[in-house]
Design an enzyme around this catalytic site. Structure first.
Site, PDB file in Angstrom:
ATOM      1  N   PRO A  82      -2.508   5.080  -2.041  1.00  0.00           N
ATOM      2  CA  PRO A  82      -3.014   4.323  -3.285  1.00  0.00           C
ATOM      3  C   PRO A  82      -2.022   3.541  -4.469  1.00  0.00           C
ATOM      4  CG  PRO A  82      -4.718   5.897  -2.623  1.00  0.00           C
ATOM      5  CD  PRO A  82      -3.429   6.154  -1.881  1.00  0.00           C
ATOM      6  N   CYS A  83      -1.877   2.630  -4.559  1.00  0.00           N
ATOM      7  CA  CYS A  83      -0.826   1.788  -5.519  1.00  0.00           C
ATOM      8  C   CYS A  83      -1.153   1.778  -7.117  1.00  0.00           C
ATOM      9  CB  CYS A  83      -0.548   0.632  -4.896  1.00  0.00           C
ATOM     10  SG  CYS A  83      -1.579  -0.644  -4.805  1.00  0.00           S
TER      11      CYS A  83
END
Length: 393
Positions: A82-83
C-alpha cells in the site's frame, strides 16, 4: 520465455500488475488482497473466464496471516505494498503508518525464498523524506533473515545490515520509472525494486525504456505520421509550451529517435467511441477544470489516474477533448489506460472502480518489468537451472 515461472503476488488489487506478469509468462500460484471490493472485481472476471484471470488463485486474505514457508517452490514474489503511507496526497506517516506493509513483503521473501523479487511503489518513496526507509527496504531485502529487533530503530537496523559480514541472500537494485516509457498510456512515476537470489550469480540491472516522448514528438511534429494514422489534419503547434525547443532540437538532429513513441490517450481509446452505457462505458457528469487540475490532452499519455482518499478527485481522471471541453474518463476508458482488456468488467460503482484503477499498476509496466527480470535470469541460467535450485536456498 520457455516454461512458465511460478509466482505469488501480494497486494494484488484489481489485477493490473498481475495481468502484466501473466503477459510476461509468470503463472500465479498464490495471490493475496485485503480489499473486499478489489477482490470482488477479480473474482467477477475470473468467473467470466477472462484470459489469464480465470487461472488466478485469489481470495480475500490479509498478507499478515500467510505462512509463506508453505510456498517454497516460487520463482518470483511480486507486489505493490500500500502506497498511502508514502503518497503525496496522504498524511505521510511512512513506516509509522499502520498500513505500511513493507515488513510483510520482506517476510514473504524471507520465508518463501523465491528466486526473483519485484516490488513497486510511489515515487515519493525515493524522495528526501522517505529515502532512508527505501534504503532500509533494499538492505533488508538483501538480507531478509536479519530481522529487526523489537527495540531497534530502522536506522540502527540499516546500519547493522550495512556492516554485516554475512553473504547477501539477494542482489537488489531499485530505479525510478515512468510507466509511459514502457508502453503504458499514463505518465505514472513509480519506484521499482528488482531482486535476484545470490546463488543464481546474476546481478540485476535497471530496466531501459522502450518508449519515449521524443519519438512521439518526432512522429507528431517532425514527420506528421501520428496525425495521418489518426486521419487528422497535421498540427504544427505542440500541446505543451516547453516542447517547442525540444521539437527544434529533434528537427536539427542527424538521426531520428529510436524505439517506440509514447502511447497517447487518443491511441489507446481508438475505436471505443463516446460513452454508450455498455461494459462500463458510461458517461459521468460533473467534470470541470480548476487550478492545478486541467485534465489529460488526447495527444499525450494521460496524467496518472488518481484513486482519491475521499472519492474521485474532481479535476482529475478526465480528458480534454479536441474542442477544449472536458469530461470524466469512463471506467472502460480508465481500464484501457491501465492496460486491461475490454472484457474485463468492474461490477462496482464508478467511484469505487476508479479508486481501484487509480491504485493499479499499469499492465504494460508490469509486463515490461517481468520480462526484463526473467530475461536477466535466462541470460545467466536457464529456466531448467532455475527449477533445479528451487529448494536450494
Amino acid at each position: 520465455m520457455g516454461a512458465k515461472m511460478q509466482s505469488a503476488e501480494l497486494f494484488a488489487g484489481c489485477g493490473g500488475l498481475a495481468l502484466g506478469m501473466s503477459h510476461a509468462g509468470f503463472r500465479h500460484q498464490h495471490m493475496a488482497e485485503f480489499d473486499q471490493d478489489a477482490v470482488a472485481t477479480v473474482l467477477h472476471n475470473k468467473a467470466k473466464g477472462i484470459e489469464h484471470v480465470r487461472d488466478w488463485p485469489i481470495g480475500l486474505q490479509d498478507v499478515r496471516e500467510i505462512d509463506w514457508k508453505k510456498l517454497t517452490s516460487l520463482d518470483l514474489v511480486s507486489g505493490g505494498p500500500p502506497c498511502q503511507p508514502f503518497g503525496i496526497g496522504g498524511k505521510k506517516h511512512g513506516q509509522d503508518d499502520h498500513r505500511d506493509m513493507w515488513p510483510e513483503a520482506i517476510r514473504a521473501v524471507r520465508e518463501a525464498k523465491p528466486r526473483l523479487i519485484l516490488f513497486e511503489n510511489v515515487r515519493n518513496l525515493a524522495g528526501p523524506r522517505f529515502r532512508p526507509y527505501l534504503e532500509w527496504i533494499v538492505s533488508h531485502l538483501e538480507r531478509p533473515g536479519m530481522i529487526r529487533g523489537l527495540e531497534e530503530s530502522h536506522t540502527e537496523h540499516r546500519a547493522r545490515l550495512a556492516t554485516s559480514k554475512s553473504r547477501k541472500d539477494y542482489k537488489v537494485v531499485w530505479q525510478l520509472v515512468n510507466a509511459a516509457d514502457f508502453g503504458a498510456a499514463q505518465i505514472r512515476h513509480r519506484v521499482l525494486i528488482f531482486g535476484i537470489r545470490s546463488d543464481l550469480d546474476v546481478v540485476p540491472t535497471p530496466m531501459p525504456p522502450t518508449h519515449s516522448r521524443d519519438r512521439l514528438l518526432w512522429e507528431q511534429y517532425v514527420i506528421g505520421e501520428y496525425w495521418a494514422r489518426h486521419d487528422l489534419k497535421r498540427r504544427r503547434t505542440p500541446i505543451l509550451q516547453q516542447d517547442h525547443a525540444r521539437i527544434e532540437r529533434l528537427k536539427q538532429a542527424d538521426t531520428e529517435p529510436t524505439g517506440a513513441p509514447w502511447v497517447t490517450v487518443r491511441d489507446v481509446l481508438e475505436g471505443l467511441g463516446e460513452p454508450n452505457g455498455k461494459r462500463n462505458h458510461v458517461l459521468q457528469i460533473g467534470a470541470r477544470i480548476y487550478p492545478g487540475h486541467t485534465g489529460s490532452p488526447l495527444d499525450l499519455p494521460a496524467k496518472a489516474l488518481k484513486a482519491g482518499d475521499h472519492g474521485v478527485p474532481g479535476g482529475e481522471n478526465m480528458m480534454v477533448r479536441d474542442d477544449g471541453s472536458v469530461r470524466y474518463f469512463t471506467t472502460r476508458e480508465a481500464a484501457r489506460l491501465v492496460g486491461l482488456p475490454d472484457d474485463y468488467e468492474f461490477p462496482r460503482s464508478w467511484t469505487e472502480s476508479m479508486r481501484q484503477l487509480g491504485n493499479a499498476v499499469p499492465a504494460p509496466l508490469g509486463a515490461a518489468a517481468g520480462r526484463w527480470l526473467a530475461a536477466q535470469v535466462e541470460g545467466g541460467k536457464s529456466l531448467g537451472g532455475l527449477a533445479s535450485t528451487r529448494r536450494a536456498a
